[in-house]
Enzyme design. Structure first.
Site, PDB file in Angstrom:
ATOM      1  N   CYS A 280      40.227  36.039  43.514  1.00 35.59           N
ATOM      2  CA  CYS A 280      41.229  37.062  43.261  1.00 35.59           C
ATOM      3  C   CYS A 280      42.568  36.560  43.790  1.00 35.59           C
ATOM      4  O   CYS A 280      42.617  35.568  44.511  1.00 35.59           O
ATOM      5  CB  CYS A 280      40.867  38.392  43.915  1.00 35.59           C
ATOM      6  SG  CYS A 280      41.826  39.757  43.203  1.00 35.59           S
TER       7      CYS A 280
ATOM      8  N   CYS B 280      44.862  38.724  45.374  1.00 32.11           N
ATOM      9  CA  CYS B 280      45.517  39.641  46.317  1.00 32.11           C
ATOM     10  C   CYS B 280      45.586  39.099  47.753  1.00 32.11           C
ATOM     11  O   CYS B 280      46.484  39.468  48.503  1.00 32.11           O
ATOM     12  CB  CYS B 280      44.866  41.011  46.289  1.00 32.11           C
ATOM     13  SG  CYS B 280      43.088  41.011  46.546  1.00 32.11           S
TER      14      CYS B 280
ATOM     15  N   CYS C 183      46.554  42.017  42.725  1.00 37.20           N
ATOM     16  CA  CYS C 183      45.496  41.099  42.297  1.00 37.20           C
ATOM     17  C   CYS C 183      45.917  40.194  41.141  1.00 37.20           C
ATOM     18  O   CYS C 183      45.076  39.488  40.580  1.00 37.20           O
ATOM     19  CB  CYS C 183      44.246  41.889  41.928  1.00 37.20           C
ATOM     20  SG  CYS C 183      43.607  42.853  43.322  1.00 37.20           S
TER      21      CYS C 183
ATOM     22  N   LYS D  60      34.154  47.646  39.673  1.00 25.58           N
ATOM     23  CA  LYS D  60      34.795  47.735  40.984  1.00 25.58           C
ATOM     24  C   LYS D  60      35.767  48.915  40.946  1.00 25.58           C
ATOM     25  O   LYS D  60      36.675  48.958  40.111  1.00 25.58           O
ATOM     26  CB  LYS D  60      35.544  46.441  41.289  1.00 25.58           C
ATOM     27  CG  LYS D  60      36.247  46.465  42.639  1.00 25.58           C
ATOM     28  CD  LYS D  60      36.937  45.139  42.912  1.00 25.58           C
ATOM     29  CE  LYS D  60      37.653  45.146  44.252  1.00 25.58           C
ATOM     30  NZ  LYS D  60      38.302  43.858  44.529  1.00 25.58           N
TER      31      LYS D  60
ATOM     32  N   ARG E 242      45.940  50.106  43.506  1.00 26.50           N
ATOM     33  CA  ARG E 242      45.279  49.269  42.496  1.00 26.50           C
ATOM     34  C   ARG E 242      44.630  50.109  41.398  1.00 26.50           C
ATOM     35  O   ARG E 242      43.761  49.629  40.673  1.00 26.50           O
ATOM     36  CB  ARG E 242      44.249  48.368  43.184  1.00 26.50           C
ATOM     37  CG  ARG E 242      44.884  47.427  44.215  1.00 26.50           C
ATOM     38  CD  ARG E 242      43.939  46.320  44.672  1.00 26.50           C
ATOM     39  NE  ARG E 242      44.664  45.349  45.475  1.00 26.50           N
ATOM     40  CZ  ARG E 242      44.476  45.163  46.785  1.00 26.50           C
ATOM     41  NH1 ARG E 242      43.570  45.854  47.424  1.00 26.50           N
ATOM     42  NH2 ARG E 242      45.196  44.270  47.432  1.00 26.50           N
TER      43      ARG E 242
ATOM     44  N   GLU F   2      32.424  48.233  31.117  1.00 29.41           N
ATOM     45  CA  GLU F   2      32.935  47.081  31.883  1.00 29.41           C
ATOM     46  C   GLU F   2      31.833  46.035  32.075  1.00 29.41           C
ATOM     47  O   GLU F   2      32.064  44.835  31.914  1.00 29.41           O
ATOM     48  CB  GLU F   2      33.449  47.531  33.260  1.00 29.41           C
ATOM     49  CG  GLU F   2      34.817  48.187  33.240  1.00 29.41           C
ATOM     50  CD  GLU F   2      35.944  47.161  33.137  1.00 29.41           C
ATOM     51  OE1 GLU F   2      35.664  45.977  32.941  1.00 29.41           O
ATOM     52  OE2 GLU F   2      37.119  47.563  33.252  1.00 29.41           O
TER      53      GLU F   2
ATOM     54  N   LYS G 157      30.734  47.901  43.104  1.00 24.28           N
ATOM     55  CA  LYS G 157      31.420  47.950  44.391  1.00 24.28           C
ATOM     56  C   LYS G 157      32.318  49.177  44.436  1.00 24.28           C
ATOM     57  O   LYS G 157      33.093  49.380  43.491  1.00 24.28           O
ATOM     58  CB  LYS G 157      32.261  46.676  44.551  1.00 24.28           C
ATOM     59  CG  LYS G 157      33.012  46.582  45.861  1.00 24.28           C
ATOM     60  CD  LYS G 157      33.886  45.336  45.918  1.00 24.28           C
ATOM     61  CE  LYS G 157      34.599  45.278  47.274  1.00 24.28           C
ATOM     62  NZ  LYS G 157      35.510  44.156  47.389  1.00 24.28           N
TER      63      LYS G 157
HETATM   64 ZN   LIG Z   1      42.216  41.512  44.556  1.00 23.54          ZN
END
Ligand SMILES: [Zn+2]
Length: 326
Positions: free
Chosen positions: A122, A124, A132, A198, A220, A236, A251
């Site tokens: 990622c 971030c 991200c 997520k 986010r 997804e 998650k």
């Molecule tokens: Zn991230």
């Protein structure tokens, strides 16, 4: 009439009966331990909101990896936590071959060769703005230009020797972009563990201490999933599988057990769940106050995640669980 012919208590009357009819078992085989790598040498910075978890320099992360392998745990997942002055808007450190994650992979690989090393992918932790992906002038996270950077990061980790790459950014099409790049460069056998569902969760709070990755502005919610949705999670996951994901992840875990169950039942793929920092911190804090029994609550939580359908669990309790299971 069933009663009293059927008395379910008969098979609960002692531990041997309970052992024989137990439906779910948690094993050391199910565990993946997250590790946070910081610059320097001999560094071990405890994360205040996550007792028992420390940010470690490369030399220390090698020792930790050896201990984890010694406990029989099959895998760790690595997160890089560079100094703020090494961050930039493009997250250059994410795909620096000499960066924290590639350096850790090489160092662990030479000392602890059998442990599976997953690399979180990622931007971030590496961007100065903490988002991200790349930002537009309006401060929106731009999907398609971010894909190239994610693919570049994943390739960098694969080249360093990562056993799997794990994109956690929630950009559309990133599994495809990473798979294509890995395949073109000959990394056909490097699995992709996709953080497929997520959620934009409040349970990530302590992680942002650990990874120093809180966004400098905004949140986010425009790319991570909206907590009330489960049908969307299935879409997804389906997309990530089509794009080439080998393992799909949900998650956080505790507040999303129904999502884990739906994902496992619908797709049957190896399914991971991430017991996130907030879940860990809640149990730690309440047990420090003497309000709950840490071991029993932690084990019950993890067992619940397993019973919901997870084949493997990323958890900060990993070493403790291995010891508790003896
Ligand atoms: Zn991230």
């Amino acid at each position: 009439m069933a009663f009293p012919t059927q008395r379910p208590r008969r098979l609960r009357q002692n531990e041997n009966w309970r052992r024989m009819v137990r439906e779910t078992a948690l094993s050391v085989d199910d565990l993946i331990v997250p590790l946070f790598v910081v610059p320097g040498e001999g560094v071990s910075n405890p994360v205040p909101s996550m007792p028992g978890v420390s940010q470690l320099s490369v030399d220390e992360v090698v020792k930790e990896a050896a201990e984890i392998q010694g406990l029989g745990i099959p895998a760790v997942i690595l997160f890089g936590v560079p100094h703020d002055e090494d961050k930039d808007p493009e997250g250059t450190e994410a795909y620096n071959p000499e960066g924290l994650v590639p350096s850790s992979i090489r160092a662990i690989e030479s000392e602890v060769p059998d442990l599976l090393l997953w690399a979180d992918v990622c931007m971030c932790e590496y961007t100065s703005h903490g988002h991200c992906g790349l930002l537009t002038e309006d401060g929106e996270v731009e999907n398609d230009t971010t894909l190239d950077l994610l693919a570049q990061a994943a390739l960098t980790y694969a080249e360093a020797g990562a056993d799997a790459v794990a994109p956690s950014d929630m950009m559309d099409g990133r599994v495809w972009a990473i798979r294509e790049t890995l395949d073109q460069q000959g990394f056909l056998d490097t699995p992709i563990v996709s953080y497929a569902a997520k959620y934009a969760s409040a349970f990530y709070g302590p992680f942002r201490d650990a990874a120093n990755s809180a966004p400098a502005f905004g949140d986010r919610k425009a790319y991570q999933m909206d907590p009330p949705n489960v049908e969307e999670a299935l879409r997804e996951v389906e997309l990530d599988i089509e794009e080439g994901a080998d393992i799909v992840m949900v998650k956080p875990a505790m507040a999303y057990l129904d999502v884990i169950r739906r994902v496992k039942d619908t797709f049957g793929l190896p399914t991971a769940a991430y017991q996130v920092s907030g879940e860990y911190a809640l149990i730690k804090a309440a047990s420090e106050k003497g309000w709950v029994d840490e071991q029993r609550v932690a084990m019950e939580s993890l067992l619940g995640i397993k019973r919901a359908g997870a084949d493997m669990i990323l958890t900060y309790f990993g070493k403790d669980v291995a010891r508790w299971l003896g």
